[in-house]
Design an enzyme around this catalytic site. Structure first.
Site, PDB file in Angstrom:
ATOM      1  N   LYS A  70      44.154 -39.016  88.138  1.00 29.28           N
ATOM      2  CA  LYS A  70      45.207 -37.692  87.873  1.00 29.28           C
ATOM      3  C   LYS A  70      45.088 -37.549  86.571  1.00 29.28           C
ATOM      4  O   LYS A  70      45.640 -38.182  85.712  1.00 29.28           O
ATOM      5  CB  LYS A  70      46.546 -38.056  88.298  1.00 29.28           C
ATOM      6  CG  LYS A  70      47.454 -37.082  89.009  1.00 29.28           C
ATOM      7  CD  LYS A  70      47.854 -36.075  87.954  1.00 29.28           C
ATOM      8  CE  LYS A  70      48.984 -36.422  87.066  1.00 29.28           C
ATOM      9  NZ  LYS A  70      48.912 -35.320  85.888  1.00 29.28           N
ATOM     10  N   GLY A  81      49.995 -43.970  79.063  1.00 22.96           N
ATOM     11  CA  GLY A  81      51.009 -42.671  78.824  1.00 22.96           C
ATOM     12  C   GLY A  81      52.192 -43.242  78.033  1.00 22.96           C
ATOM     13  O   GLY A  81      52.217 -44.352  77.463  1.00 22.96           O
ATOM     14  N   GLY A 103      55.634 -45.053  82.055  1.00 22.83           N
ATOM     15  CA  GLY A 103      55.312 -46.464  82.742  1.00 22.83           C
ATOM     16  C   GLY A 103      56.430 -47.387  83.020  1.00 22.83           C
ATOM     17  O   GLY A 103      56.012 -47.988  84.321  1.00 22.83           O
ATOM     18  N   GLU A 125      49.268 -49.070  79.859  1.00 23.98           N
ATOM     19  CA  GLU A 125      48.896 -49.003  78.264  1.00 23.98           C
ATOM     20  C   GLU A 125      49.846 -47.823  77.852  1.00 23.98           C
ATOM     21  O   GLU A 125      49.894 -46.589  78.081  1.00 23.98           O
ATOM     22  CB  GLU A 125      47.517 -48.292  78.310  1.00 23.98           C
ATOM     23  CG  GLU A 125      46.544 -49.284  78.710  1.00 23.98           C
ATOM     24  CD  GLU A 125      46.340 -50.494  77.812  1.00 23.98           C
ATOM     25  OE1 GLU A 125      47.033 -50.784  76.803  1.00 23.98           O
ATOM     26  OE2 GLU A 125      45.799 -51.651  78.265  1.00 23.98           O
ATOM     27  N   CYS A 144      47.811 -43.665  70.454  1.00 26.11           N
ATOM     28  CA  CYS A 144      48.940 -44.938  70.755  1.00 26.11           C
ATOM     29  C   CYS A 144      48.824 -45.908  69.785  1.00 26.11           C
ATOM     30  O   CYS A 144      50.050 -46.502  69.388  1.00 26.11           O
ATOM     31  CB  CYS A 144      48.743 -45.367  72.002  1.00 26.11           C
ATOM     32  SG  CYS A 144      46.885 -45.740  72.380  1.00 26.11           S
TER      33      CYS A 144
HETATM   34  P1  NAD Z   1      53.401 -39.168  79.897  1.00 25.15           P
HETATM   35  O1  NAD Z   1      53.820 -40.538  80.392  1.00 25.15           O
HETATM   36  O2  NAD Z   1      54.122 -38.024  79.943  1.00 25.15           O
HETATM   37  O3  NAD Z   1      51.981 -38.591  81.013  1.00 25.15           O
HETATM   38  C1  NAD Z   1      51.099 -39.496  81.085  1.00 25.15           C
HETATM   39  C2  NAD Z   1      50.413 -39.108  82.269  1.00 25.15           C
HETATM   40  O4  NAD Z   1      51.288 -39.511  83.167  1.00 25.15           O
HETATM   41  C3  NAD Z   1      49.813 -37.685  82.476  1.00 25.15           C
HETATM   42  O5  NAD Z   1      48.730 -37.595  83.223  1.00 25.15           O
HETATM   43  C4  NAD Z   1      51.139 -37.072  83.105  1.00 25.15           C
HETATM   44  O6  NAD Z   1      51.042 -36.013  84.284  1.00 25.15           O
HETATM   45  C5  NAD Z   1      51.574 -38.299  84.307  1.00 25.15           C
HETATM   46  N1  NAD Z   1      52.912 -38.459  84.648  1.00 25.15           N
HETATM   47  C6  NAD Z   1      53.802 -37.881  84.026  1.00 25.15           C
HETATM   48  N2  NAD Z   1      55.009 -38.380  84.755  1.00 25.15           N
HETATM   49  C7  NAD Z   1      54.772 -39.131  85.694  1.00 25.15           C
HETATM   50  C8  NAD Z   1      55.391 -39.803  86.918  1.00 25.15           C
HETATM   51  N3  NAD Z   1      56.734 -39.411  86.978  1.00 25.15           N
HETATM   52  N4  NAD Z   1      54.575 -40.461  87.856  1.00 25.15           N
HETATM   53  C9  NAD Z   1      53.294 -40.288  87.638  1.00 25.15           C
HETATM   54  N5  NAD Z   1      52.673 -40.016  86.599  1.00 25.15           N
HETATM   55  C10 NAD Z   1      53.125 -39.158  85.673  1.00 25.15           C
HETATM   56  O7  NAD Z   1      52.650 -39.376  78.381  1.00 25.15           O
HETATM   57  P2  NAD Z   1      51.973 -38.302  77.372  1.00 25.15           P
HETATM   58  O8  NAD Z   1      52.910 -37.696  76.802  1.00 25.15           O
HETATM   59  O9  NAD Z   1      50.930 -37.555  78.411  1.00 25.15           O
HETATM   60  O10 NAD Z   1      51.009 -39.280  76.579  1.00 25.15           O
HETATM   61  C11 NAD Z   1      51.409 -39.664  75.298  1.00 25.15           C
HETATM   62  C12 NAD Z   1      52.043 -41.020  75.301  1.00 25.15           C
HETATM   63  O11 NAD Z   1      50.920 -41.886  76.059  1.00 25.15           O
HETATM   64  C13 NAD Z   1      52.342 -41.662  73.842  1.00 25.15           C
HETATM   65  O12 NAD Z   1      53.649 -42.280  74.227  1.00 25.15           O
HETATM   66  C14 NAD Z   1      51.266 -42.663  73.816  1.00 25.15           C
HETATM   67  O13 NAD Z   1      51.829 -43.935  72.910  1.00 25.15           O
HETATM   68  C15 NAD Z   1      50.718 -43.060  75.020  1.00 25.15           C
HETATM   69  N6  NAD Z   1      49.540 -43.704  74.994  1.00 25.15           N
HETATM   70  C16 NAD Z   1      49.148 -44.886  75.042  1.00 25.15           C
HETATM   71  C17 NAD Z   1      47.944 -45.288  75.076  1.00 25.15           C
HETATM   72  C18 NAD Z   1      47.581 -46.743  75.271  1.00 25.15           C
HETATM   73  O14 NAD Z   1      46.604 -47.019  75.504  1.00 25.15           O
HETATM   74  N7  NAD Z   1      48.520 -47.575  75.122  1.00 25.15           N
HETATM   75  C19 NAD Z   1      46.858 -44.551  74.914  1.00 25.15           C
HETATM   76  C20 NAD Z   1      47.041 -42.884  74.713  1.00 25.15           C
HETATM   77  C21 NAD Z   1      48.508 -42.820  74.790  1.00 25.15           C
END
Ligand code: NAD
Length: 498
Positions: free
Chosen positions: A195, A248, A253, A270, A304
């Site tokens: 996804k 994300g 998470g 992550e 991140c």
């Molecule tokens: P997000 O959590 O909003 O979205 C990430 C993914 O999850 C997207 O594909 C989104 O469509 C999906 N998603 C959103 N809500 C969901 C739900 N209820 N159920 C299942 N899936 C869902 O995060 P973002 O804003 O896209 O990304 C930014 C964040 O990601 C930052 O906080 C960053 O630190 C983190 N990040 C972490 C790493 C790591 O490896 N630790 C790497 C990159 C980004």
């Protein structure tokens, strides 16, 4: 003709045409159009213009994709495929991506906004990650264990693939994260439902085309696009998913972890970070200055592991900060498509406004704005490199993940390693930490004390052979390295009396 030889405008035209055609789900080896409802527009964050649209997947498409992944997983064509063949498929996929590398990088620049040179590096990293994971396919064995119960026994372990893996990725480094997760899952023998993030989904769909071209069996990799709150939530809730690998935000998470409790679904997370950077008084400033600057301004801070909390030794504070501010002032901000740009836009208007909100909070809370804090004129979701000095540990700009080009600077006088590590560890996160020093004892001493999944001394960057993940609220489990592939397996113990 190799990608690298295509002139830039031709390359971007090709990338635009490719993006325009990627508006369907990829399920069971077939491209499936949107069923009812409106598609989701996808914008170029550098000019706010629409570059394409994706299908808005629902529980219906998610169910079809999970069923396809399950059928592929149970099919002898996958289950009984010789490991060497699976390795070969992954290596072939890596070759196909490499041949298309510049076009994929151009797609990433249009979709995510990152500078083209950065995107090229990310695609090269993705190729390297796939090849690395391919190497584990034939090496991922168990062990023979001495058995002490009476009798003649042969005891050993195996690493069984978990089954259907749901991979949910963010928008900040879409292609690299997607390739790393997909190849680790396939290397372990799982089948996949991906996804992509709705804000930057295009290279994930392109990967599906290349997976098919590489010869992976139908259903082994499926892609469902759509909103996180709809398609993502349906995937997480699907009872036939065995493993969820999510990258994300911490909040999403936590929701995924809650949703997995009922049937104890295997979950890797992550998540976010607020990584500390320690510049000791003996640091090599010629390296530390660009290293620290790009550690927060690279990818516009949407990383991140960005080094967003900076601690500088008093003894070098003035020269270091003068050089850092000079360096940051010289960074060219603009559309990633333009030559020489090092910092692109943020992903969306919402993300830009969130970052600007933190900048206002920093001013309100009493930090001194030493650089930036504003947006360049014109379209696009740009925020200039921003540096706050006189920051204090209790400020929101020091405690919370901003995910933008905002650095909060503090200074320290006493180089006592325990005190310094305590200050650096004062966070709910623990993803990465960075140390700049020429003193071996300080390097090792801090590496031991810092509570972070990765500690980097005198440098940054991602090494796929090393595990990556977070302490505390930065996540659960590890990606990359052997751990990243093992995360898609379950250990089985076998005892045979003979
Ligand atoms: P997000 O959590 O909003 O979205 C990430 C993914 O999850 C997207 O594909 C989104 O469509 C999906 N998603 C959103 N809500 C969901 C739900 N209820 N159920 C299942 N899936 C869902 O995060 P973002 O804003 O896209 O990304 C930014 C964040 O990601 C930052 O906080 C960053 O630190 C983190 N990040 C972490 C790493 C790591 O490896 N630790 C790497 C990159 C980004």
């Amino acid at each position: 003709m190799a990608d690298a030889e295509a002139p830039r405008d031709i390359l971007f035209d090709r990338a635009r045409a490719r993006i325009a055609g990627l508006n369907r789900h990829f399920i069971a080896g077939h491209w499936q159009a949107q069923q009812g409802g409106a598609p989701i527009p996808v914008l170029n964050p550098a000019d706010e213009r629409q570059i394409g649209e994706i299908a808005a997947g629902t529980a219906h498409e998610v169910d079809a994709a999970v069923s396809a992944a399950r059928a592929a997983f149970d099919h002898p064509g996958w289950r009984a495929m010789p490991a060497a063949r699976r390795e070969q498929l992954l290596l072939h996929l890596a070759d196909l991506i490499e041949r298309q590398a510049d076009e994929i990088a151009a797609m990433e620049t249009l979709d995510n906004g990152m500078p083209f040179a950065h995107a090229r590096g990310a695609v090269a990293g993705a190729v390297s990650a796939i090849r690395y994971n391919a190497g584990w396919v034939r090496r991922l064995g168990g062990e023979t264990v001495p058995v002490s119960v009476p009798g003649d026994w042969h005891g050993y372990t195996t690493r069984d693939p978990l089954g259907v893996a749901a991979l949910i990725v963010p928008w900040n480094a879409p292609f690299a994260i997607t390739c790393s997760k997909v190849s680790a899952a396939l290397a372990a023998g799982c089948t996949v439902v991906l996804k992509p993030a709705e804000l930057a989904p295009m290279t994930g769909l392109r990967l599906a085309e290349l997976v098919a071209e590489a010869g992976f069996p139908d259903g082994s990799v499926n892609v469902v696009t759509g909103l996180g709150s709809v398609a993502g939530a349906a995937l997480v809730a699907h009872p036939d998913v065995d493993k969820i690998s999510f990258t994300g935000s911490t909040a999403t998470g936590q929701g995924i972890l809650r949703a997995s409790i009922a049937d104890l679904r295997r979950v890797s997370l992550e998540l976010g970070g607020k990584s500390a950077v320690l510049v000791m008084e003996d640091a090599d400033l010629r390296k530390a200055v660009p290293g620290v600057a790009m550690g927060i301004f690279g990818n516009s801070g949407q990383v991140c592991a960005a080094g967003s909390r900076l601690f500088v030794a008093d003894a070098i504070y003035e020269p270091f900060m003068t050089a850092l501010l000079d360096f940051a002032r010289g960074l060219r901000v603009g559309p990633g498509i333009a030559e020489g740009v090092v910092m692109g836009p943020l992903i969306s208007a919402q993300q830009r406004d969130r970052v600007l909100g933190y900048i206002e909070a920093g001013k309100r809370e009493g930090a001194t704005l030493a650089l930036g804090g504003d947006c360049p004129d014109g379209p696009g979701y740009f925020v200039n490199p921003t540096i706050f000095v006189d920051a204090r540990p209790e400020m929101s700009i020091v405690r919370e993940e901003i995910f933008g080009p905002v650095l909060s600077v503090m200074r320290f006088g006493d180089a006592d390693l325990d005190a310094l590590a305590r200050a650096a560890n004062d966070s709910v996160y623990g993803l990465s930490a960075y140390v700049w020093t020429r003193d071996l004892a300080a390097a090792h001493g801090l590496a031991k004390r810092l509570r972070a999944g990765s500690v980097k001394v005198n440098g940054a960057g991602m090494e796929f052979a090393l595990p990556f993940g977070g302490f505390r609220q930065s996540g659960l489990g590890r990606e990359n390295g052997r751990y990243g592939v093992e995360a898609f397996t379950e250990t089985k113990a076998v005892m045979i009396a003979y």
